[in-house]
Structures are given as structure tokens and as C-alpha cells.
Design a protein around this motif. Sequence first.
Motif, PDB file in Angstrom:
ATOM      1  N   LEU A 160     -30.216 -40.031 -23.417  1.00  0.00           N
ATOM      2  CA  LEU A 160     -30.936 -39.030 -24.596  1.00  0.00           C
ATOM      3  C   LEU A 160     -31.537 -38.091 -23.276  1.00  0.00           C
ATOM      4  O   LEU A 160     -33.110 -39.399 -23.036  1.00  0.00           O
ATOM      5  CB  LEU A 160     -31.729 -39.014 -25.459  1.00  0.00           C
ATOM      6  N   ALA A 161     -32.330 -37.146 -22.964  1.00  0.00           N
ATOM      7  CA  ALA A 161     -33.208 -36.580 -22.128  1.00  0.00           C
ATOM      8  C   ALA A 161     -33.616 -35.226 -22.585  1.00  0.00           C
ATOM      9  O   ALA A 161     -32.919 -34.618 -23.181  1.00  0.00           O
ATOM     10  CB  ALA A 161     -32.606 -36.704 -20.872  1.00  0.00           C
ATOM     11  N   PHE A 201     -24.389 -45.928 -20.671  1.00  0.00           N
ATOM     12  CA  PHE A 201     -25.116 -45.194 -20.689  1.00  0.00           C
ATOM     13  C   PHE A 201     -26.295 -45.746 -21.508  1.00  0.00           C
ATOM     14  O   PHE A 201     -26.210 -46.808 -22.103  1.00  0.00           O
ATOM     15  CB  PHE A 201     -24.726 -44.047 -22.198  1.00  0.00           C
ATOM     16  N   SER A 202     -27.195 -45.820 -21.411  1.00  0.00           N
ATOM     17  CA  SER A 202     -28.995 -46.767 -21.283  1.00  0.00           C
ATOM     18  C   SER A 202     -29.988 -45.138 -21.660  1.00  0.00           C
ATOM     19  O   SER A 202     -30.174 -44.563 -20.652  1.00  0.00           O
ATOM     20  CB  SER A 202     -28.808 -47.678 -21.412  1.00  0.00           C
ATOM     21  N   PHE A 213     -29.470 -39.762 -14.049  1.00  0.00           N
ATOM     22  CA  PHE A 213     -30.955 -40.339 -14.977  1.00  0.00           C
ATOM     23  C   PHE A 213     -31.356 -39.831 -14.989  1.00  0.00           C
ATOM     24  O   PHE A 213     -31.460 -38.369 -14.200  1.00  0.00           O
ATOM     25  CB  PHE A 213     -31.666 -41.007 -13.587  1.00  0.00           C
ATOM     26  N   SER A 214     -32.198 -39.526 -15.999  1.00  0.00           N
ATOM     27  CA  SER A 214     -33.329 -38.392 -16.101  1.00  0.00           C
ATOM     28  C   SER A 214     -34.810 -39.417 -16.217  1.00  0.00           C
ATOM     29  O   SER A 214     -34.687 -40.369 -16.887  1.00  0.00           O
ATOM     30  CB  SER A 214     -34.060 -37.669 -17.487  1.00  0.00           C
ATOM     31  N   LEU A 215     -35.774 -39.108 -15.760  1.00  0.00           N
ATOM     32  CA  LEU A 215     -37.613 -39.438 -16.036  1.00  0.00           C
ATOM     33  C   LEU A 215     -38.194 -38.583 -16.724  1.00  0.00           C
ATOM     34  O   LEU A 215     -38.419 -37.219 -16.210  1.00  0.00           O
ATOM     35  CB  LEU A 215     -37.587 -40.512 -14.458  1.00  0.00           C
ATOM     36  N   SER A 216     -38.870 -39.218 -17.520  1.00  0.00           N
ATOM     37  CA  SER A 216     -40.223 -38.452 -18.126  1.00  0.00           C
ATOM     38  C   SER A 216     -41.783 -38.926 -16.731  1.00  0.00           C
ATOM     39  O   SER A 216     -41.293 -40.186 -16.599  1.00  0.00           O
ATOM     40  CB  SER A 216     -40.444 -38.735 -19.164  1.00  0.00           C
ATOM     41  N   GLY A 219     -26.919 -36.785 -24.211  1.00  0.00           N
ATOM     42  CA  GLY A 219     -27.541 -35.793 -25.626  1.00  0.00           C
ATOM     43  C   GLY A 219     -29.250 -34.981 -24.682  1.00  0.00           C
ATOM     44  O   GLY A 219     -29.715 -35.741 -23.928  1.00  0.00           O
ATOM     45  N   PHE A 220     -29.165 -33.606 -24.955  1.00  0.00           N
ATOM     46  CA  PHE A 220     -30.233 -32.739 -24.507  1.00  0.00           C
ATOM     47  C   PHE A 220     -30.702 -32.183 -25.198  1.00  0.00           C
ATOM     48  O   PHE A 220     -30.239 -31.473 -26.046  1.00  0.00           O
ATOM     49  CB  PHE A 220     -29.454 -32.064 -23.264  1.00  0.00           C
TER      50      PHE A 220
END
Length: 409
Positions: A373-374, A3-4, A32-35, A344-345
Motif C-alpha cells: 500500500l502506497a 507483499f507487505s 518498494f515505496s518509502l515515506s 493498492g495506490f
Amino acid sequence: MHFSTVLARSPAGLLSHISQLSKLYRDHVLLFSLSPNVASSDLAQLVQKLTTFAPQTIGCLSAPLPGHDGLLSCSFAMLRPENCFPFRSQIAGRASPQVGRWHSFRQKGPKNITEEDLPSGNFEWGDVWDQSLTNNELPPALQSTSPDDIGTIIYFSDAAPEGLSNALVRFPGATKLGLFATPTPFITGRPITLFQGDKIHESGAVGVALKHPKASARVQFLGMKPLCSPMVITQAEGNLVITLDDKNPTQLLLAGIRDSSIQFASSDSLKDNAEFSLATLKGDEPHQMCNIMSGDPSRGTIALRSMSAPPTGARVQFFHRPKSTIPAIPRELTHPSSPRHTLGFMACPEMRQYTHAEGADEGIAHVFHDTFLAGSEGGFISSRSQEGDSETPWSCAVPGGLATLSWRM
């Protein structure tokens, strides 16, 4: 498992990190999550890299993290393929609740509730709300999995996850946590943007079901402060709280505001400067929390940003936060001191416009090791499981709401 969460000053810094991970975890499943706070050409390049470096990828576009909106954020979870089941859901949910309206049958148009509109006899409001959602089949990728094998389910969803969350009750021993993907109509031309391999979706959900051990779940409400003493729900219908301690809920809220130390300039309004929420309590701590959308001082009802109000007999408490408050990410996520992997959401404050990450320094600003973290303006949906029994799914869009799942290394 890796995780990172990476905060970068430019797309180049993030591309370098992606390249390093691809060499180490090419045979893993990537979550994955991406801004999306970059130029469209840079966003397309980042998405192409993220969706092709692993055999299976699941992801979404999410909001920049609070306090770091000028930085590009991307979170990675590299999962062993033998321990997880990626899935795609197209199960329909339901329309968002409207203030003071009952529209579960979705007729020609909603109308105000009157006494004649309400069903007669004994009934359960939960049955009314869920009547069209309880018979959904599981997503195809989960239909052959044994409920006893699954400990945790994580997913990214559109604004109507009720069909999926009701289907997932077939895994009573699993803790489920979903993130409402951030709205992207002015970024990608889609309401939301989800990824499954090289496919892009604008509705439904994507996620992973993980085998045991089950994650340890926790929910926090950062920056929220209690406004008055606890009370008891004495009447509620749909997403409306009608009486608290057999009294007018809106008048109780206004009294709590008057008795508190909240200060506003004479030209300011409560709506513009503060957010108010109602939380159910477990002991003396908030267990679930949802925004108050509106209140009627004369009739007394308050409407919650939720599909249903807490049940009669539930202990509740009003909370508030100034809108100027930026929820601080807990140090336990940015600098973990214990050997854990944590996902974490977080519910983020709404932003009118994102600040693009385009600094001259192409390096990485921060790396949160062992943490995924997203964030999203839509918040999260949670169903925690204890002793083989899951709580009813509930959603939280209160800025500063943070749901975490942790696994010991």
C-alpha cells in the motif's frame, strides 16, 4: 511473490525488517515505496539498504499513509525475476492543465478560449489533446516483450505520465496502474524521487511489467458522499464541463450544496472546508472521479483536475467530502481475510509538513501482510483491461481514491 507494508516508529525498526527480507528474497526483484518522514541521514541509510539488497530494485518516495503520518511506512513486493520486466521510461508527457485554458500546442503563452480559437468542422477533442503523444516508442526494456505475455503493468511516475500511458496501449490486455510519486523538492532537492537499482531519477517513470495471470482491478472512493442526483454531460471541451442536462453546471453544484446537509461556520468558506468532485457512473456506482478545480457561476463552466472532461452523453454525479475527514484504510488491506496478494495506490490529502517518525520504541508498529500500500498527494493513474480491451488512462487525485490490484495465491 511476497507483499507487505510496514509501519515503523523509527528507522531502526524498518531496517530490521529489511534485513530479514534480504535473507529470504535476495534473488527476487524488489518493488518498494518509502515515506520520507525521517531525518535526511536516516533516509539515506534506508534508501541505501533498499536499493542494494536485491539484484534489481524499482522504487519511489511516497507519502505517509493517511491516519499514520507519524509513522514511517515502507511497502515491499518481492517478485520472481522470470515473471517480470523492470523498466525505466523517459518518454515526455505534457504540461499540467490550466483552469479554463487550451494549451495543447504550447505556444508562447496560454490564452482564454474564444469561439475563434476553436477548430472548425468535425473533430475529436481526444485527438487534439493526444496529437503529440500517440507515436511514442515503448521503454527499451519492454520493446521485445510480447503483448500477449503481459497481464499487469505497475509504475511510479512524475506528474506527466501521458507519453508513457499512451505508449502502453500496445498492451491492450494488460491492466495498468501508476502512482504519482510524492513531491520531494524540500526533502531530496528533486521534484520527485524515483529509484532504479543504484540510480536516482527526478523525472520520467520506473516500473515493472508482470506476466499473466492478470490482476483483478478495483477502484474505491473512500469518504466521498453523493451531493445530488445523476446528470448527463451535454457539452464539454478540454477539461471543462460546459453544460449538464443542458443547464449551468456551477449553478447545479451550488444548488446541490444548498440542498444538502453540509454545514459551515459563517467565517468559513467552501474552498477551505470541503472538496468537491465529479464522477462518471457505471450503473449506480462511481467508476472514475476527479476534483473540481473551479467554477464560474455566470458562465457556468466547471474545470476538472483532469486532462479531459467526461465525454458528451456520460452519466455523472457530484460528490463531496469535508477536508477534515481522514480516509480510513479498508480492513481488507490491513487484515486480509482471503488468500490474496493486493497492491493498492491511494490518493492522500495534502499535508504542509510531515511528522517525523522518531519514537523511542524502535519496534514495528504494524505490518499489513500480503498487502503493498502506497499513497501520494498526486494520486494515481489507471487503465483497467477487460476482455482484451483497456479503458482510456485516467488519473485521480481525490483524497480517499484507492485503486487496488489483487492476485489469488
